[in-house]
Design an enzyme around this catalytic site. Sequence first.
Site, short mmCIF file in Angstrom:
data_model
loop_
_atom_site.label_atom_id
_atom_site.label_comp_id
_atom_site.label_asym_id
_atom_site.label_seq_id
_atom_site.Cartn_x
_atom_site.Cartn_y
_atom_site.Cartn_z
N ALA A 177 1.33 -0.94 0.33
CA ALA A 177 0.15 0.19 0.06
C ALA A 177 0.80 1.32 -0.19
O ALA A 177 2.05 1.41 -0.01
CB ALA A 177 -0.62 0.41 0.85
N GLY A 220 0.62 -5.13 1.12
CA GLY A 220 -0.14 -4.88 0.25
C GLY A 220 -0.40 -5.40 -0.99
O GLY A 220 -0.49 -5.85 -1.75
N GLU A 223 -0.43 -8.97 -0.55
CA GLU A 223 -1.96 -9.50 -0.23
C GLU A 223 -2.79 -9.71 -1.44
O GLU A 223 -3.10 -10.42 -1.80
CB GLU A 223 -2.69 -8.24 0.23
CG GLU A 223 -1.94 -8.87 1.60
CD GLU A 223 -2.16 -7.30 3.02
OE1 GLU A 223 -1.90 -6.09 2.67
OE2 GLU A 223 -3.12 -7.58 3.91
N GLU A 257 4.24 -5.13 7.74
CA GLU A 257 3.76 -4.19 8.06
C GLU A 257 4.00 -3.71 9.79
O GLU A 257 3.46 -2.67 10.03
CB GLU A 257 2.20 -4.05 8.28
CG GLU A 257 1.69 -3.79 6.84
CD GLU A 257 1.38 -5.30 6.06
OE1 GLU A 257 1.99 -6.51 6.30
OE2 GLU A 257 0.71 -5.73 4.78
C1 LIG Z 1 -3.00 -3.08 3.84
C2 LIG Z 1 -1.71 -2.33 3.46
C3 LIG Z 1 -0.72 -2.06 3.83
C4 LIG Z 1 0.39 -1.73 3.77
O1 LIG Z 1 1.20 -2.42 2.39
S1 LIG Z 1 1.66 -1.52 4.55
C5 LIG Z 1 3.74 -0.75 3.10
C6 LIG Z 1 3.39 -2.12 3.09
N1 LIG Z 1 5.42 -2.33 2.42
C7 LIG Z 1 6.24 -2.16 3.01
O2 LIG Z 1 6.23 -1.88 4.45
C8 LIG Z 1 7.97 -1.75 2.01
C9 LIG Z 1 8.61 -0.64 2.51
N2 LIG Z 1 9.44 -0.85 1.34
C10 LIG Z 1 10.87 -1.23 1.37
O3 LIG Z 1 10.46 -1.71 2.54
C11 LIG Z 1 11.90 -0.95 0.58
O4 LIG Z 1 11.35 0.79 -0.75
C12 LIG Z 1 11.72 -1.96 -0.93
C13 LIG Z 1 12.53 -2.93 -0.12
C14 LIG Z 1 10.11 -2.00 -1.49
C15 LIG Z 1 12.51 -1.37 -2.13
O5 LIG Z 1 13.79 -0.94 -1.01
P1 LIG Z 1 15.20 -0.15 -1.88
O6 LIG Z 1 15.35 -1.20 -3.19
O7 LIG Z 1 16.44 0.23 -0.84
O8 LIG Z 1 14.74 1.27 -1.80
P2 LIG Z 1 13.89 2.31 -1.70
O9 LIG Z 1 14.20 3.30 -1.80
O10 LIG Z 1 13.47 1.60 0.01
O11 LIG Z 1 12.11 2.67 -2.11
C16 LIG Z 1 12.36 3.21 -3.51
C17 LIG Z 1 11.45 4.06 -3.63
O12 LIG Z 1 10.18 3.10 -3.79
C18 LIG Z 1 9.37 3.88 -2.38
N3 LIG Z 1 8.60 3.26 -2.73
C19 LIG Z 1 9.11 1.65 -1.38
N4 LIG Z 1 8.06 1.14 -0.85
C20 LIG Z 1 6.86 2.63 -0.91
C21 LIG Z 1 5.59 1.75 -0.08
N5 LIG Z 1 4.69 1.18 0.44
N6 LIG Z 1 4.73 3.21 -0.20
C22 LIG Z 1 4.89 4.61 -1.13
N7 LIG Z 1 6.45 4.76 -1.49
C23 LIG Z 1 6.99 3.31 -1.71
C24 LIG Z 1 10.47 4.36 -1.52
O13 LIG Z 1 9.32 5.91 -0.52
C25 LIG Z 1 11.37 5.47 -2.76
O14 LIG Z 1 10.54 6.81 -3.23
P3 LIG Z 1 12.25 8.01 -3.22
O15 LIG Z 1 12.95 6.56 -4.20
O16 LIG Z 1 11.16 9.00 -3.50
O17 LIG Z 1 13.03 7.89 -2.08
#
Ligand SMILES: C/C=C/C(=O)SCCNC(=O)CCNC(=O)[C@H](O)C(C)(C)COP(=O)(O)OP(=O)(O)OC[C@H]1O[C@@H](n2cnc3c(N)ncnc32)[C@H](O)[C@@H]1OP(=O)(O)O
Length: 257
Positions: free
Chosen positions: A62, A108, A111, A131
């Site tokens: 998400a 998500g 999911e 999460e």
């Molecule tokens: C009901 C549902 C609830 C949910 O789903 S809550 C969300 C659960 N997901 C997460 O917690 C995953 C969060 N993301 C990460 O852990 C990492 O990212 C990754 C492992 C996917 C990738 O890591 P890396 O390769 O180091 O890249 P990076 O610089 O962290 O991410 C690239 C850009 O993507 C944005 N991003 C990543 N995940 C999300 C997300 N879930 N929502 C919004 N933005 C996201 C970052 O912020 C960044 O952006 P910028 O380059 O502008 O700093």
Amino acid sequence: MDFLTWENDQFVSIAMIQRPPANALSSQLIKEIDQWLTAVEHDQQVRCLLIHGEGRFFSAGADIKEFTQIEDGVAFSELAKRGQHVFERMESFSKPIIASIHGAALGGGLELAMGCHIRYVSDKAKLGLPELQLGLVPGFAGSQRLPRLVGFAKAAEMLLTSEPISGTEAVQWGLANKAVSEEEVFEKSKALALRMAQQSPIAVKAALDLLQYAKNADFEKGADKEAEWFGEVFTSNDAKEGIEAFIQKRTPVFKGE
Ligand SMILES: C/C=C/C(=O)SCCNC(=O)CCNC(=O)[C@H](O)C(C)(C)COP(=O)(O)OP(=O)(O)OC[C@H]1O[C@@H](n2cnc3c(N)ncnc32)[C@H](O)[C@@H]1OP(=O)(O)O
């Protein structure tokens, strides 16, 4: 459509998530997935669906940045329910849906993949429900689908540590059907879709309906409860801290309040 494109060919509808950099599932993107289902549901030229993501990831979950615009727990619960509805529609769809996963399917994103009937993954992809690391709980029925696929103990470990597993482990754990290299995963998924599209659509529809009976009778109750918790947990200071820490690229400090 802003974030999902699809094309239909040889009885297969292939949708691509196009929301760089992480293909985060915003409310709009989830709505577009629902619109895709509506567009192909009664189209006799479509017998099988395939979804994949453009860029580095299938989907990183998400949209955490969108969370900061949500004001209260009730709105957060509603967001969870809307996502749950679309993923449930996928799971009970009358045509098979395959997820082709590369890079990451987190939160998500996983999911969404678990709402599909079959998952092909790249061997090094990261799959997880992280999460709790944000001070939240899953919201799109992940807490209910994951244990059904991997069993209670492994689901508990994945949820409570927030640690992802690899595509190779996902196959060993029963979360995915097949792991191949990142270069091959889309082509193998497409070949599978083309093969399934050769089956009788009537028999496929019946088989998918029958598979629904294998579901746990308490699933809906669990998913309702999950949406409730999702809203309640969202109002905690720990959730604010978790989301802020993600955006500020630092480790969160949770205080249990
Ligand atoms: C009901 C549902 C609830 C949910 O789903 S809550 C969300 C659960 N997901 C997460 O917690 C995953 C969060 N993301 C990460 O852990 C990492 O990212 C990754 C492992 C996917 C990738 O890591 P890396 O390769 O180091 O890249 P990076 O610089 O962290 O991410 C690239 C850009 O993507 C944005 N991003 C990543 N995940 C999300 C997300 N879930 N929502 C919004 N933005 C996201 C970052 O912020 C960044 O952006 P910028 O380059 O502008 O700093």
